[in-house]
Motif scaffolding. Sequence first.
Motif, PDB file in Angstrom:
ATOM      1  N   ASP A   1       0.854  -1.174   0.000  1.00  0.00           N
ATOM      2  CA  ASP A   1       0.000   0.000   0.000  1.00  0.00           C
ATOM      3  C   ASP A   1       0.895   1.231   0.000  1.00  0.00           C
ATOM      4  O   ASP A   1       2.113   1.137   0.214  1.00  0.00           O
ATOM      5  CB  ASP A   1      -0.917  -0.013   1.224  1.00  0.00           C
ATOM      6  CG  ASP A   1      -0.134   0.026   2.522  1.00  0.00           C
ATOM      7  OD1 ASP A   1       0.082   1.124   3.051  1.00  0.00           O
ATOM      8  OD2 ASP A   1       0.296  -1.055   2.995  1.00  0.00           O
ATOM      9  N   ILE A   2       0.330   2.409  -0.232  1.00  0.00           N
ATOM     10  CA  ILE A   2       1.154   3.600  -0.397  1.00  0.00           C
ATOM     11  C   ILE A   2       1.916   3.935   0.882  1.00  0.00           C
ATOM     12  O   ILE A   2       3.074   4.356   0.826  1.00  0.00           O
ATOM     13  CB  ILE A   2       0.284   4.801  -0.850  1.00  0.00           C
ATOM     14  CG1 ILE A   2       1.150   6.012  -1.186  1.00  0.00           C
ATOM     15  CG2 ILE A   2      -0.753   5.145   0.206  1.00  0.00           C
ATOM     16  CD1 ILE A   2       2.068   5.803  -2.362  1.00  0.00           C
ATOM     17  N   ARG A   3       1.321   3.716   2.048  1.00  0.00           N
ATOM     18  CA  ARG A   3       2.012   4.033   3.302  1.00  0.00           C
ATOM     19  C   ARG A   3       3.238   3.158   3.470  1.00  0.00           C
ATOM     20  O   ARG A   3       4.334   3.657   3.770  1.00  0.00           O
ATOM     21  CB  ARG A   3       1.052   3.856   4.482  1.00  0.00           C
ATOM     22  CG  ARG A   3       1.674   4.143   5.848  1.00  0.00           C
ATOM     23  CD  ARG A   3       0.602   4.080   6.926  1.00  0.00           C
ATOM     24  NE  ARG A   3       1.156   4.322   8.255  1.00  0.00           N
ATOM     25  CZ  ARG A   3       1.572   3.365   9.086  1.00  0.00           C
ATOM     26  NH1 ARG A   3       1.501   2.077   8.700  1.00  0.00           N
ATOM     27  NH2 ARG A   3       2.061   3.653  10.275  1.00  0.00           N
TER      28      ARG A   3
ATOM     29  N   ALA B   1      -8.697   1.119   1.129  1.00  0.00           N
ATOM     30  CA  ALA B   1      -7.538   1.876   0.666  1.00  0.00           C
ATOM     31  C   ALA B   1      -7.261   1.532  -0.786  1.00  0.00           C
ATOM     32  O   ALA B   1      -7.554   0.428  -1.243  1.00  0.00           O
ATOM     33  CB  ALA B   1      -6.310   1.585   1.533  1.00  0.00           C
TER      34      ALA B   1
ATOM     35  N   SER C   1      -4.170   2.530  -4.017  1.00  0.00           N
ATOM     36  CA  SER C   1      -2.939   3.245  -4.356  1.00  0.00           C
ATOM     37  C   SER C   1      -2.467   2.837  -5.745  1.00  0.00           C
ATOM     38  O   SER C   1      -2.899   1.812  -6.293  1.00  0.00           O
ATOM     39  CB  SER C   1      -1.841   2.958  -3.324  1.00  0.00           C
ATOM     40  OG  SER C   1      -1.525   1.580  -3.271  1.00  0.00           O
TER      41      SER C   1
ATOM     42  N   GLU D   1       1.235   3.331  -8.487  1.00  0.00           N
ATOM     43  CA  GLU D   1       2.562   3.874  -8.748  1.00  0.00           C
ATOM     44  C   GLU D   1       2.921   3.630 -10.199  1.00  0.00           C
ATOM     45  O   GLU D   1       2.473   2.663 -10.819  1.00  0.00           O
ATOM     46  CB  GLU D   1       3.611   3.248  -7.828  1.00  0.00           C
ATOM     47  CG  GLU D   1       3.810   1.758  -8.020  1.00  0.00           C
ATOM     48  CD  GLU D   1       4.875   1.199  -7.094  1.00  0.00           C
ATOM     49  OE1 GLU D   1       5.271   1.875  -6.139  1.00  0.00           O
ATOM     50  OE2 GLU D   1       5.318   0.062  -7.341  1.00  0.00           O
TER      51      GLU D   1
ATOM     52  N   SER E   1      -2.247  10.293   0.293  1.00  0.00           N
ATOM     53  CA  SER E   1      -0.786  10.221   0.390  1.00  0.00           C
ATOM     54  C   SER E   1      -0.178  10.348  -0.994  1.00  0.00           C
ATOM     55  O   SER E   1      -0.783   9.941  -1.995  1.00  0.00           O
ATOM     56  CB  SER E   1      -0.346   8.893   1.023  1.00  0.00           C
ATOM     57  OG  SER E   1      -0.865   8.740   2.315  1.00  0.00           O
TER      58      SER E   1
ATOM     59  N   GLY F   1       4.086   7.777  -6.737  1.00  0.00           N
ATOM     60  CA  GLY F   1       2.918   7.025  -6.295  1.00  0.00           C
ATOM     61  C   GLY F   1       1.941   7.888  -5.535  1.00  0.00           C
ATOM     62  O   GLY F   1       2.328   8.906  -4.921  1.00  0.00           O
ATOM     63  N   VAL F   2       0.674   7.498  -5.546  1.00  0.00           N
ATOM     64  CA  VAL F   2      -0.371   8.208  -4.802  1.00  0.00           C
ATOM     65  C   VAL F   2      -1.295   7.174  -4.191  1.00  0.00           C
ATOM     66  O   VAL F   2      -1.355   6.021  -4.634  1.00  0.00           O
ATOM     67  CB  VAL F   2      -1.188   9.160  -5.710  1.00  0.00           C
ATOM     68  CG1 VAL F   2      -0.309  10.278  -6.250  1.00  0.00           C
ATOM     69  CG2 VAL F   2      -1.831   8.388  -6.842  1.00  0.00           C
ATOM     70  N   GLY F   3      -2.026   7.585  -3.160  1.00  0.00           N
ATOM     71  CA  GLY F   3      -2.954   6.657  -2.533  1.00  0.00           C
ATOM     72  C   GLY F   3      -3.978   7.378  -1.692  1.00  0.00           C
ATOM     73  O   GLY F   3      -3.806   8.553  -1.312  1.00  0.00           O
TER      74      GLY F   3
ATOM     75  N   ARG G   1      -6.827   6.499   1.680  1.00  0.00           N
ATOM     76  CA  ARG G   1      -7.140   5.530   2.733  1.00  0.00           C
ATOM     77  C   ARG G   1      -8.312   6.051   3.546  1.00  0.00           C
ATOM     78  O   ARG G   1      -8.326   7.212   3.974  1.00  0.00           O
ATOM     79  CB  ARG G   1      -5.924   5.307   3.621  1.00  0.00           C
ATOM     80  CG  ARG G   1      -6.149   4.350   4.769  1.00  0.00           C
ATOM     81  CD  ARG G   1      -4.870   4.142   5.570  1.00  0.00           C
ATOM     82  NE  ARG G   1      -4.329   5.407   6.074  1.00  0.00           N
ATOM     83  CZ  ARG G   1      -3.333   5.492   6.943  1.00  0.00           C
ATOM     84  NH1 ARG G   1      -2.726   4.403   7.359  1.00  0.00           N
ATOM     85  NH2 ARG G   1      -2.915   6.658   7.377  1.00  0.00           N
TER      86      ARG G   1
END
Length: 271
Positions: free
Chosen positions: A29-31, A66, A68, A70, A251, A265-267, A269
Amino acid sequence: MLRFLFSTLIVIAIACPLSAQDGLFPVFDIRSRLMGGTGISATGIDGLWTNPAGLSGSEQKTVSAAASAEQRFGISELTSANIGATYGVGAGGFGLQLASFGFDTYRETRVGLAYGRKITDKFSIGADFAGFATNTEAYASTFDVTFGLGMQLEIIPELHVGARIFSPFRMERQADEYLPQLLAIGLSYRPSDKIILNAEVHQDTDHPARVRVGAEYLPAEQLSIRLGVATEASEVSFGLGYEVADRLDISAGAVWHEILGVWPGVGVRWR
């Protein structure tokens, strides 16, 4: 013809050992991605892709989700995207996973189901089942199923340990080609409510062990700063998370790979 040649080069790049991984393995995931690919000790929706045992931390009768994406090499055809959701039930939680990589000529798809539950107040276990589909133009499509196991242990409130094994048995996908395998172990230290420090070792059977280190700092209630590094091959990641509404945050950031360049990358949640 130009499209065919371009597509062929992309497929070769994906298959080349230089990439150090399949298009969809591992999935972050993006985090986690912005924290150096760490997350063995993450819980709830943050543990969906990194450790099924973390689903034991899902809030009861609550849905979290969530998504995301990239872009590798800065090429739209090499975009990797994933979406997932979790639901808390009693002492545990369920999770659904869906991820995609590639484009019309070459595409990898992953779908999975995960479950984690608490054995004691300090110890949790989990399992996930994943199906991998590979579709290549002019070649036969494949679909393979595997599973993984995970555990998490609270040593003290500030220190958590996690471990995960994915696809423990060697499974042939095609002649002399196997599903990727992963063994990972790590710890998470939280000296305060504003800082999280992660350190992990990930061993993919086809590549050297990778050391991953990540950090998250919350300078304000709505803002998160994330940093990470990884070895073999070297990666450096940086990004920000911002809570735009109650329980909803976005994010954005990037990973710099010493060979493959920058992957933005983006996401989003919703917890």
